[in-house]
Design an enzyme around this catalytic site. Structure first.
Site, PDB file in Angstrom:
ATOM      1  N   LYS A   1      -3.998  -8.507   5.172  1.00  0.00           N
ATOM      2  CA  LYS A   1      -4.061  -8.020   6.559  1.00  0.00           C
ATOM      3  C   LYS A   1      -5.482  -7.636   6.898  1.00  0.00           C
ATOM      4  CE  LYS A   1       0.288  -7.418   8.058  1.00  0.00           C
ATOM      5  NZ  LYS A   1       1.382  -6.513   7.697  1.00  0.00           N
TER       6      LYS A   1
ATOM      7  N   GLY B   1      -6.850  -5.009   9.087  1.00  0.00           N
ATOM      8  CA  GLY B   1      -6.476  -3.857   9.905  1.00  0.00           C
ATOM      9  C   GLY B   1      -7.606  -3.486  10.846  1.00  0.00           C
TER      10      GLY B   1
ATOM     11  N   GLU C   1      -9.212  -0.850  10.717  1.00  0.00           N
ATOM     12  CA  GLU C   1     -10.210  -0.086   9.999  1.00  0.00           C
ATOM     13  C   GLU C   1     -10.596  -0.723   8.678  1.00  0.00           C
ATOM     14  OE1 GLU C   1     -11.189   4.087   8.459  1.00  0.00           O
ATOM     15  OE2 GLU C   1      -9.048   3.714   8.565  1.00  0.00           O
ATOM     16  N   ALA C   2      -9.617  -1.384   8.081  1.00  0.00           N
ATOM     17  CA  ALA C   2      -9.838  -1.866   6.721  1.00  0.00           C
ATOM     18  C   ALA C   2      -9.276  -3.279   6.536  1.00  0.00           C
ATOM     19  CB  ALA C   2      -9.143  -0.921   5.746  1.00  0.00           C
TER      20      ALA C   2
ATOM     21  N   ILE D   1      -7.063  -5.526   3.922  1.00  0.00           N
ATOM     22  CA  ILE D   1      -6.088  -5.271   2.875  1.00  0.00           C
ATOM     23  C   ILE D   1      -5.883  -6.551   2.066  1.00  0.00           C
ATOM     24  CG2 ILE D   1      -3.707  -4.565   2.404  1.00  0.00           C
ATOM     25  CD1 ILE D   1      -5.094  -2.345   3.807  1.00  0.00           C
TER      26      ILE D   1
ATOM     27  N   ASP E   1      -2.284   9.019  12.579  1.00  0.00           N
ATOM     28  CA  ASP E   1      -2.131   7.636  13.032  1.00  0.00           C
ATOM     29  C   ASP E   1      -0.665   7.197  12.894  1.00  0.00           C
ATOM     30  OD1 ASP E   1      -2.870   5.190  14.055  1.00  0.00           O
ATOM     31  OD2 ASP E   1      -3.677   4.410  12.172  1.00  0.00           O
TER      32      ASP E   1
HETATM   33  N1  LIG Z   1       0.526  -0.040  -0.347  1.00  0.00           N
HETATM   34  C1  LIG Z   1       0.859  -1.029   0.485  1.00  0.00           C
HETATM   35  N2  LIG Z   1       1.893  -1.857   0.204  1.00  0.00           N
HETATM   36  C2  LIG Z   1       2.233  -2.877   1.032  1.00  0.00           C
HETATM   37  N3  LIG Z   1       1.580  -3.144   2.193  1.00  0.00           N
HETATM   38  C3  LIG Z   1       0.550  -2.353   2.549  1.00  0.00           C
HETATM   39  C4  LIG Z   1       0.125  -1.254   1.724  1.00  0.00           C
HETATM   40  N4  LIG Z   1      -0.939  -0.661   2.314  1.00  0.00           N
HETATM   41  C5  LIG Z   1      -1.163  -1.341   3.452  1.00  0.00           C
HETATM   42  N5  LIG Z   1      -0.282  -2.365   3.614  1.00  0.00           N
HETATM   43  C6  LIG Z   1      -0.221  -3.319   4.742  1.00  0.00           C
HETATM   44  O1  LIG Z   1      -1.500  -3.400   5.368  1.00  0.00           O
HETATM   45  C7  LIG Z   1      -1.469  -2.900   6.713  1.00  0.00           C
HETATM   46  C8  LIG Z   1      -2.730  -2.103   7.026  1.00  0.00           C
HETATM   47  O2  LIG Z   1      -2.874  -1.056   6.078  1.00  0.00           O
HETATM   48  P1  LIG Z   1      -3.329   0.401   6.508  1.00  0.00           P
HETATM   49  O3  LIG Z   1      -3.445   1.243   5.289  1.00  0.00           O
HETATM   50  O4  LIG Z   1      -2.404   0.889   7.566  1.00  0.00           O
HETATM   51  O5  LIG Z   1      -4.793   0.105   7.098  1.00  0.00           O
HETATM   52  P2  LIG Z   1      -5.461   0.402   8.530  1.00  0.00           P
HETATM   53  O6  LIG Z   1      -6.120   1.745   8.349  1.00  0.00           O
HETATM   54  O7  LIG Z   1      -6.447  -0.696   8.743  1.00  0.00           O
HETATM   55  O8  LIG Z   1      -4.366   0.435   9.551  1.00  0.00           O
HETATM   56  C9  LIG Z   1      -0.177  -2.072   6.786  1.00  0.00           C
HETATM   57  O9  LIG Z   1       0.326  -2.019   8.115  1.00  0.00           O
HETATM   58  C10 LIG Z   1       0.736  -2.828   5.838  1.00  0.00           C
HETATM   59  O10 LIG Z   1       1.275  -3.977   6.475  1.00  0.00           O
HETATM   60 MG   LIG Z   2      -2.460   1.342   9.555  1.00  0.00          MG
END
Ligand SMILES: Nc1ncnc2c1ncn2[C@@H]1O[C@H](COP(=O)(O)OP(=O)(O)O)[C@@H](O)[C@H]1O
Ligand SMILES: [Mg+2]
Length: 206
Positions: A5, A7, A9-10, A12, A117
């Site tokens: 993904k 995101g 901010e980040a 993944i 958030d």
């Molecule tokens: N530990 C995890 N296990 C499975 N999917 C994850 C996990 N962490 C993040 N994701 C996936 O990645 C997406 C973005 O991660 P997130 O931590 O919410 O980052 P951001 O700060 O960019 O929103 C989440 O909405 C989810 O779909």
């Molecule tokens: Mg998120």
């Protein structure tokens, strides 16, 4: 390593950590920020998120395990959570899940933690129940206004992304929340949500 993904901010990635299925969350450089400030923000959020994800476990909030944090690179390895994002569930299932979301948010607030958030993309439904993600903007606070900001964001997300179910979903969310925090405090916080909403409307007018 595979990009899962991108995101807000980040980035993944799916990755492996000591043979475990894991997620690598990398906070990317933002070119629109002054460089030194950018590093500070990304480092702070990485540290804050990894600490809070572990800390809230102590009062029963289901979060991914943190496997490894590299503060310098602004990245961390997390347990991969198998399941479905609440955002992608069918409407009836989202409604049903909202009570449990309310309960989880209630437990966070009861313990003085604001998530920062609260969107339906930050909850995963697994076979064992709900897991909450994304603590990069979380903070410790005892202010009613901060809890109201959390609630107001979640309401707004329901309103914009799940408009056809917002009334039922919101009512169940509040029911779950109230079970944890009690009627009086919940009413106070909801009143504050209304105050914030009014503030928003006036701000739009000006
Ligand atoms: N530990 C995890 N296990 C499975 N999917 C994850 C996990 N962490 C993040 N994701 C996936 O990645 C997406 C973005 O991660 P997130 O931590 O919410 O980052 P951001 O700060 O960019 O929103 C989440 O909405 C989810 O779909
Ligand atoms: Mg998120």
């Amino acid at each position: 390593m595979k990009l899962l993904k991108k995101g807000a901010e980040a980035d993944i990635y799916t990755a492996s950590w000591n043979g475990q299925n894991s997620i690598l969350k990398i906070r990317k450089k933002k070119d629109y920020r002054i460089h030194s400030l950018d590093i500070r923000i990304r480092t702070l959020r990485t540290i804050r998120e990894s600490k809070m994800i572990s800390e809230v476990k102590s009062f029963g909030i289901p979060t991914p395990l943190v496997y490894f944090v590299d503060e310098k690179k602004c990245e961390m390895y997390l347990q991969f959570i198998h399941g479905k994002l609440i955002r992608d569930l069918p409407a009836t299932q989202i409604i049903r899940t909202c009570k449990e979301i309310g309960r989880i948010v209630g437990i966070l607030h009861k313990n003085g933690v604001m998530h920062g958030d609260l969107t339906t993309s930050n909850f995963i439904l697994t076979q064992k129940g709900l897991v909450i993600l994304d603590f990069g903007l979380s903070q410790k606070t005892d202010k009613i206004d901060d809890y109201a900001i959390d609630l107001r964001l979640f309401k707004e997300v329901l309103n914009s992304a799940h408009a056809q179910i917002v009334d039922d979903a919101w009512a169940l969310f509040i029911l779950g929340y109230q079970k944890i925090l009690g009627k009086n405090i919940t009413e106070k916080i909801i009143n504050q949500v209304l105050v914030i909403e009014k503030r928003g409307r006036y701000a739009n007018v000006v």
